[in-house]
Design a protein around this motif. Structure first.
Motif, PDB file in Angstrom:
ATOM      1  N   HIS A 248       0.830  -1.197   0.000  1.00  0.00           N
ATOM      2  CA  HIS A 248       0.000   0.000   0.000  1.00  0.00           C
ATOM      3  C   HIS A 248       0.871   1.256   0.000  1.00  0.00           C
ATOM      4  O   HIS A 248       1.799   1.371   0.800  1.00  0.00           O
ATOM      5  CB  HIS A 248      -0.926   0.010   1.221  1.00  0.00           C
ATOM      6  N   PRO A 249       0.609   2.222  -0.896  1.00  0.00           N
ATOM      7  CA  PRO A 249       1.483   3.397  -1.032  1.00  0.00           C
ATOM      8  C   PRO A 249       1.532   4.265   0.227  1.00  0.00           C
ATOM      9  O   PRO A 249       2.534   4.927   0.481  1.00  0.00           O
ATOM     10  CB  PRO A 249       0.872   4.166  -2.207  1.00  0.00           C
ATOM     11  N   LEU A 250       0.485   4.269   1.020  1.00  0.00           N
ATOM     12  CA  LEU A 250       0.481   5.110   2.219  1.00  0.00           C
ATOM     13  C   LEU A 250       0.759   4.299   3.477  1.00  0.00           C
ATOM     14  O   LEU A 250       1.464   4.748   4.372  1.00  0.00           O
ATOM     15  CB  LEU A 250      -0.868   5.831   2.373  1.00  0.00           C
ATOM     16  N   HIS A 305     -12.762   8.226  -3.946  1.00  0.00           N
ATOM     17  CA  HIS A 305     -11.860   9.392  -3.959  1.00  0.00           C
ATOM     18  C   HIS A 305     -12.372  10.545  -4.811  1.00  0.00           C
ATOM     19  O   HIS A 305     -11.608  11.423  -5.209  1.00  0.00           O
ATOM     20  CB  HIS A 305     -10.447   9.003  -4.441  1.00  0.00           C
ATOM     21  N   SER A 328      -9.237  13.365  -4.978  1.00  0.00           N
ATOM     22  CA  SER A 328      -8.246  12.701  -4.141  1.00  0.00           C
ATOM     23  C   SER A 328      -8.695  12.694  -2.683  1.00  0.00           C
ATOM     24  O   SER A 328      -7.884  12.784  -1.767  1.00  0.00           O
ATOM     25  CB  SER A 328      -6.890  13.405  -4.298  1.00  0.00           C
ATOM     26  N   SER A 332      -5.671   8.838  -0.127  1.00  0.00           N
ATOM     27  CA  SER A 332      -5.260   8.900  -1.525  1.00  0.00           C
ATOM     28  C   SER A 332      -4.025   9.775  -1.657  1.00  0.00           C
ATOM     29  O   SER A 332      -3.872  10.755  -0.936  1.00  0.00           O
ATOM     30  CB  SER A 332      -6.412   9.477  -2.358  1.00  0.00           C
ATOM     31  N   THR A 333      -3.143   9.388  -2.590  1.00  0.00           N
ATOM     32  CA  THR A 333      -1.903  10.147  -2.770  1.00  0.00           C
ATOM     33  C   THR A 333      -2.010  11.185  -3.876  1.00  0.00           C
ATOM     34  O   THR A 333      -1.130  12.015  -4.040  1.00  0.00           O
ATOM     35  CB  THR A 333      -0.737   9.201  -3.119  1.00  0.00           C
ATOM     36  N   GLY A 334      -3.072  11.125  -4.667  1.00  0.00           N
ATOM     37  CA  GLY A 334      -3.231  12.079  -5.764  1.00  0.00           C
ATOM     38  C   GLY A 334      -4.507  11.759  -6.506  1.00  0.00           C
ATOM     39  O   GLY A 334      -5.140  10.732  -6.246  1.00  0.00           O
TER      40      GLY A 334
END
Ligand code: ZN
Length: 383
Positions: A248-250, A305, A328, A332-334
């Motif tokens: 997971h990116p976050l 998102h 976003s 969410s990162t973007g």
């Protein structure tokens, strides 16, 4: 106290602003409250004053008054109340009276054809097709073929949009009614048609105004069969994260990603993947602004998102209808769309879904459809 005599009457023009109430515009122009509400009530007998488009001019004549301490009386008013209707009010001994003058409107749709060229989008725009009609056309055609793979530069596009021409000279363009492409070896012709009796039988399918969803689905002109399939993705963009296990990116640890992430600019429209009912529309945890749709056959889909939600819970949506816009919100990162699909409650890979279903027209609906196809195909190009 000496005063110069007043002019007997004053002609002026007021313009309806966005969200302006009809009587407020008149009051701002110097009409008394009483005359303004009387005029507004008269207009309301003919059209919804709130439906008169912003930017519409209202011509006013204010008459002679007893003295300068009171507003001048409204002597006459003229307004284009509808595309096909002029309304004027004039003062009589009994008060304001209304005159309605119909404006003749020709509803012959507009047909545009041309070469696909290196970019179907650019070629259609260059031929004068509106961005909205191009988008609808491409979405319709994409339900039957792959634009990138199957369309070549020598193919010819063929489309028809609703158009109204008033006898007073104005033209307005409406929804896409027909989407065709001639590929030499084969021709695809799709006609927008609402076979159900829930559609207002009085509604003119060539009218520019009207509920776009009520215009129905895309049917093949030849086979008279509507085939629906998920052509692609709910938003134009590229997949930035697939379905399955991922880091997971976050959160930084491995976990199941139960949907597809599609990177797209903030504000890009998100389309319902197929017909359904909105079962949830609101903010929820890491999904941010989220819409869930329930479809037939145990299928459901979710869209996360969003920067903005465009549908309300409990309403019906059609395939391709805009249900919100990319954002976003949530975890969410973007800007991207998180798209999830469930079958019988379990998350499945959205790319694996095939929603092919066919609806065969028969009886009166088929006869009405054939008449519709014949009428549309008789429209000549560029007239
Ligand atoms: Zn995601």
């Amino acid at each position: 106290l000496a005063q110069a005599p007043e002019r007997p009457s004053v002609d002026l023009a007021a313009t309806l602003g966005q969200g302006d109430a009809f009587d407020r515009v008149l009051i701002r122009a110097g009409v008394s409250r009483r005359d303004a509400s009387a005029a507004s009530a008269l207009i309301a007998q003919t059209v919804d004053p709130g439906a008169i488009p912003a930017g519409t001019r209202i011509a006013l004549t204010l008459g002679r008054r007893a003295d300068r301490t009171v507003a001048r009386p409204l002597d006459s008013l003229a307004v284009r109340a509808r595309f096909d209707l002029d309304v004027s009010l004039h003062r009589t001994a009994a008060g304001l009276a209304m005159t309605r003058t119909a404006i003749a409107v020709d509803r012959t749709p507009l047909r545009i054809q041309g070469l696909a060229g290196s970019s179907l989008y650019r070629s259609m725009r260059a031929a004068g097709v509106s961005a909205k009609a191009v988008e609808t056309y491409i979405k319709a055609i994409a339900t039957r073929l792959s634009i990138g793979r199957d369309v070549s530069a020598t193919d010819r596009f063929d489309l028809i949009v609703a158009r109204e021409r008033a006898a007073t000279g104005e033209t307005r363009i409406g929804a896409l009614l027909f989407a065709g492409i001639d590929q030499g070896r084969r021709t695809l012709q799709l006609v927008r048609f609402a076979p159900t009796t829930t559609t207002d039988p009085q509604a003119d399918p060539d009218a520019v105004e009207g509920d776009d969803a009520g215009r129905g689905g895309w049917f093949d002109a030849n086979g008279q069969t509507e085939r629906r399939a998920v052509s692609g993705m709910p938003v134009i963009g590229r997949i930035t994260s697939g379905f399955g296990l991922r880091v997971h990116p976050l959160l930084g640890f491995t976990r199941m990603h139960k949907g597809l992430d599609i990177g797209a600019p903030r504000g890009a429209p998100i389309h319902a993947m197929t017909d359904g009912v909105v079962s949830f529309a609101g903010r929820t945890g890491g999904y941010g602004n989220f819409v869930k749709l329930v479809h037939g056959g145990g299928l459901a889909s979710g869209y996360g998102h969003m920067s903005r939600i465009a549908v309300a819970s409990g309403t019906r949506v059609r395939q391709g209808q805009v249900i919100g816009y990319v954002g976003s919100t949530g975890m969410s990162t973007g800007p991207h769309l998180h798209w999830e699909v469930w079958r019988n409650g379990g998350a499945i890979n959205p790319r694996s879904v095939s929603l092919a279903s066919a609806a065969q027209l028969s009886g009166p609906a088929l006869r009405a459809f054939k008449a519709r196809v014949a009428r549309l195909l008789a429209v000549r190009t560029g007239t």
